[in-house]
Design an enzyme around this catalytic site. Structure first.
Site, PDB file in Angstrom:
ATOM      1  N   HIS A   7       0.831  -1.201   0.000  1.00 35.70           N
ATOM      2  CA  HIS A   7       0.000   0.000   0.000  1.00 35.70           C
ATOM      3  C   HIS A   7       0.870   1.257   0.000  1.00 35.70           C
ATOM      4  O   HIS A   7       2.082   1.188   0.196  1.00 35.70           O
ATOM      5  CB  HIS A   7      -0.920   0.027   1.226  1.00 35.70           C
ATOM      6  CG  HIS A   7      -2.077  -0.918   1.136  1.00 35.70           C
ATOM      7  ND1 HIS A   7      -1.973  -2.250   1.479  1.00 35.70           N
ATOM      8  CD2 HIS A   7      -3.354  -0.726   0.723  1.00 35.70           C
ATOM      9  CE1 HIS A   7      -3.145  -2.838   1.298  1.00 35.70           C
ATOM     10  NE2 HIS A   7      -4.000  -1.938   0.831  1.00 35.70           N
ATOM     11  N   LYS A  28      -0.503   4.802   4.632  1.00 34.98           N
ATOM     12  CA  LYS A  28      -1.369   3.850   5.340  1.00 34.98           C
ATOM     13  C   LYS A  28      -0.801   3.579   6.729  1.00 34.98           C
ATOM     14  O   LYS A  28       0.382   3.285   6.882  1.00 34.98           O
ATOM     15  CB  LYS A  28      -1.494   2.546   4.549  1.00 34.98           C
ATOM     16  CG  LYS A  28      -2.492   1.562   5.150  1.00 34.98           C
ATOM     17  CD  LYS A  28      -2.760   0.410   4.198  1.00 34.98           C
ATOM     18  CE  LYS A  28      -3.734  -0.599   4.791  1.00 34.98           C
ATOM     19  NZ  LYS A  28      -5.059  -0.008   5.087  1.00 34.98           N
TER      20      LYS A  28
END
Length: 231
Positions: free
Chosen positions: A124, A128
């Site tokens: 990600h 995040k």
């Protein structure tokens, strides 16, 4: 249908844009903290620290909820489960159709590959905050359930030890602007099977959340998953 969007971050803003562009749904609220917003359903893309207040507001005002936020602990999960006895709730770490189909695929093939080593890799963007991702944890739980809950979770690998056959490893990679990439890899003797899903736009999560919101209309209290939304 009137939707209250909980959270004002990137994902919530994308959801707001998608709803406004479609023109079929009315946005009744767009907030991090509720005051007196009224609507048919709450769609949550916030931060896990804000979930308890949202859950309390939803139950108090008898408003169904779509909870897409991840990173919460067992205490908050217990609150969600208890709240679902009062109002219908869709709980999903990932609302896109592809990931939910991936869940179905790995649950079916895992029992056929019991002698394979299983690893999960998720990637990600660098903003995040939770690792591993909620989707990766869901993939692990789905595979473990399919294997009679005999497996154990290993988060990353370090030190000096041989891999146990009953382990499933989850590895988190963070960098750049990657929306989301999840792979489940089955390593056998002389062969490798990889099931992978890549998200190239956050719009897929917004579209799935809208499907979940529509699904909740008229539903009885209970805890629902995207599998039921998409069935």
């Amino acid at each position: 249908m009137k939707v209250i969007i909980h959270g004002t971050g990137v994902m919530s803003s994308i959801l707001k844009e998608v709803i406004e562009k479609e023109g079929e749904i009315e946005i009744a609220g767009f907030a991090d903290d509720f005051t007196n917003e009224k609507g048919d359903v709450i769609v949550d893309f916030s931060h896990f620290s804000r979930l308890p207040d949202m859950i309390e507001y939803g139950v108090k005002n008898n408003i169904p909820m779509v909870i897409c936020t991840t990173g919460y602990d067992e205490m908050v999960l217990a609150k969600i489960i208890e709240a679902s006895t009062h109002v219908p709730i869709v709980l999903s770490s990932n609302t896109c159709i592809g990931i939910n189909l991936m869940n179905e695929v790995v649950s079916k093939i895992a029992p056929q590959l019991k002698n394979f080593d299983i690893e999960i890799i998720e990637t990600h963007h660098n903003r995040k905050v939770d690792s591993p991702s909620g989707t990766a944890k869901s993939l692990y739980n789905i595979i473990n359930d399919a294997l009679d809950n005999e497996m154990s979770l290993v988060r990353g690998r370090s030190g000096l030890h041989v891999r146990d056959k009953k382990e499933i490893g989850i590895h988190s990679v963070r960098g750049g602007s990657v929306v989301g990439d999840h792979s489940v890899i089955f390593y056998g003797d002389d062969e490798v099977i990889e099931i992978r899903h890549s998200s190239t736009s956050r719009r897929i999560f917004a579209n799935g959340a809208i499907k979940a919101a529509k699904f909740l209309l008229g539903k009885k209290p209970g805890l629902y998953r995207m599998k039921e939304v998409l069935s």
